[in-house]
Motif scaffolding. Structure first.
Motif, mmCIF file in Angstrom:
data_model
loop_
_atom_site.group_PDB
_atom_site.id
_atom_site.type_symbol
_atom_site.label_atom_id
_atom_site.label_comp_id
_atom_site.label_asym_id
_atom_site.label_seq_id
_atom_site.Cartn_x
_atom_site.Cartn_y
_atom_site.Cartn_z
ATOM 1 N N LEU A 167 0.789 -1.196 -0.015
ATOM 2 C CA LEU A 167 0.027 0.008 -0.037
ATOM 3 C C LEU A 167 0.833 1.083 -0.084
ATOM 4 O O LEU A 167 0.629 2.202 -0.802
ATOM 5 C CB LEU A 167 -0.887 0.067 1.085
ATOM 6 N N VAL A 314 -2.940 1.085 9.345
ATOM 7 C CA VAL A 314 -3.307 2.255 8.138
ATOM 8 C C VAL A 314 -3.482 3.442 8.672
ATOM 9 O O VAL A 314 -2.904 4.452 8.141
ATOM 10 C CB VAL A 314 -4.890 1.567 7.660
ATOM 11 N N SER A 351 -5.367 3.050 -3.478
ATOM 12 C CA SER A 351 -5.495 1.623 -2.589
ATOM 13 C C SER A 351 -6.121 0.442 -3.627
ATOM 14 O O SER A 351 -5.740 -0.732 -3.219
ATOM 15 C CB SER A 351 -6.615 1.828 -1.411
ATOM 16 N N PRO A 371 -4.729 -2.616 2.234
ATOM 17 C CA PRO A 371 -5.448 -1.682 1.298
ATOM 18 C C PRO A 371 -6.943 -1.545 1.016
ATOM 19 O O PRO A 371 -7.277 -0.824 0.849
ATOM 20 C CB PRO A 371 -4.760 -2.481 -0.178
ATOM 21 N N SER A 374 -7.819 0.528 3.875
ATOM 22 C CA SER A 374 -7.337 1.913 3.465
ATOM 23 C C SER A 374 -8.250 2.760 2.804
ATOM 24 O O SER A 374 -8.457 4.002 2.742
ATOM 25 C CB SER A 374 -6.110 1.745 2.559
#
Length: 404
Positions: A167, A314, A351, A371, A374
């Motif tokens: 990410l 995150v 993402s 991801p 996110s």
């Protein structure tokens, strides 16, 4: 976040108020991580306006489409709740992965290319190369390094560490463009940075992922490069070609592209989350219903599990991107509007690309969770920062620094 805005010229200000003269925008529609406004479409913006104007020339039906496309965080949130309650809702899409994921991202990038004119892009790059190069270097140094540090500090499992690093190595997301607009930052700089980091992702994302995540699991940089080329660069270039070759057709399709791309992005993120929700729910339920535990202890137990580790990692990654990106731009001597653009651009990632690469090239499904998570967390953080900056005048003397 996927907001669809149109910029209109603002009332003229006295000559004592400095304005930035920017290229004219034809149809500036933003959506995350969806599409960039055509670079020739940005009109003159003032740092002292009181609200973001919306063009009154747009038909009512197009305004409705733009409004629906702006609800990306809502779609992802509802989809995430649905994935928790009924994971099988997205099974039809998950079972066709990773092909279905790649096709979705390809469509999103195609929508981005439909409004991209490379001639205008090159002209803008030549006008301020230093700020653009600085921002791109910040993007591919701050975020990958932060991802590695966060994964080590939190002691993430190998799968989650690789997902977070992947990410961090992704290019900037196009939601950064509209957040920069809301934050009264340098919008053209944000747009060109997004394009540059997206094109550079073919080499930099696989290379950095291999270097930083190779200690956890084997990473094939060549295959990652090929996948990035296929699902990112090719659709963007194709969209740009269609925009210049068939302008009439693109003009008809463009109003619908943001909403369709928003829905595709939401489906992509929620499907990946639903694919792992059973595992996450088992750890959460086990922690929540342990006997003789106080409420605080139960919450602590949940956050100390995989779900808590993902959320915290995150949060820390994007916080580092926003904060360090701003500090780096300040040290570099940029003016306040450019600092905001660089901060937002660094802190907000594509993402969806991380989700596609994770599902296509790593055996553990947990790699795709950072991801996917996110997609929600990043947009909430970015939009909140944008609205805070919205009420802080970037032209304030104490913010003005000589621009390099």
């Amino acid at each position: 976040m996927a907001l669809c805005l149109r910029l209109a010229p603002l009332p003229s200000h006295p000559k004592t108020h400095r304005q930035n003269s920017l290229p004219r925008l034809k149809n500036p529609t933003f959506s995350q991580p969806l599409k960039l406004p055509k670079l020739t479409q940005i009109r003159s913006l003032s740092h002292n306006h009181e609200q973001l104007p919306v063009s009154q020339e747009k038909p009512r039906w197009q305004t409705v489409l733009d409004t629906l496309a702006s609800l990306y965080p809502l779609y992802v949130t509802v989809g995430g709740i649905t994935a928790c309650l009924r994971p099988n809702t997205f099974s039809w899409f998950v079972q066709r992965g990773p092909l279905s994921y790649s096709v979705s991202l390809g469509f999103i990038m195609l929508a981005m290319g439909l409004t991209l004119d490379f001639k205008d892009f090159i002209n803008l790059f030549l006008q301020s190369p230093f700020s653009i190069l600085f921002g791109c270097i910040a993007q591919y140094s701050i975020m990958p390094t932060s991802a590695l540090l966060v994964s080590k500090v939190l002691g993430l499992s190998p799968s989650l560490a690789v997902g977070l690093i992947l990410l961090g190595c992704c290019p900037g997301g196009t939601a950064s463009n509209v957040v920069t607009l809301i934050a009264r930052g340098d919008v053209p700089l944000s747009i060109v940075m997004t394009v540059c980091t997206t094109l550079g992702a073919v080499l930099l994302t696989p290379l950095l992922t291999q270097v930083l995540a190779g200690a956890y699991v084997p990473v094939d940089a060549v295959k990652l490069s090929i996948s990035t080329l296929q699902v990112v660069v090719v659709p963007v270039v194709l969209g740009s070609y269609l925009q210049s070759t068939f302008p009439a057709l693109v003009k008809v399709v463009t109003p619908f592209a943001p909403l369709l791309a928003v829905l595709a992005s939401s489906l992509l993120a929620c499907s990946v989350f639903s694919d792992n929700v059973v595992r996450l729910k088992s750890s959460v339920v086990g922690a929540s219903f342990a006997p003789d535990m106080s409420l605080f202890s139960r919450i602590q137990a949940i956050l100390s599990g995989e779900l808590g580790a993902i959320i915290l990692s995150v949060l820390l990654l994007h916080s580092a991107g926003f904060f360090v990106g701003y500090i780096a731009a300040a040290i570099g001597g940029f003016k306040e509007s450019q600092r905001r653009a660089i901060s937002v651009e660094v802190g907000m990632q594509n993402s969806s690309l991380g989700v596609v690469l994770a599902t296509a090239h790593f055996t553990s499904p947990m790699v795709a969770l950072p991801p996917a998570m996110s997609a929600v967390i990043m947009n909430i953080m970015g939009s909140s920062l944008g609205f805070i900056w919205r009420y802080v005048d970037p032209s304030d003397p104490e913010h003005n620094v000589k621009c390099n």
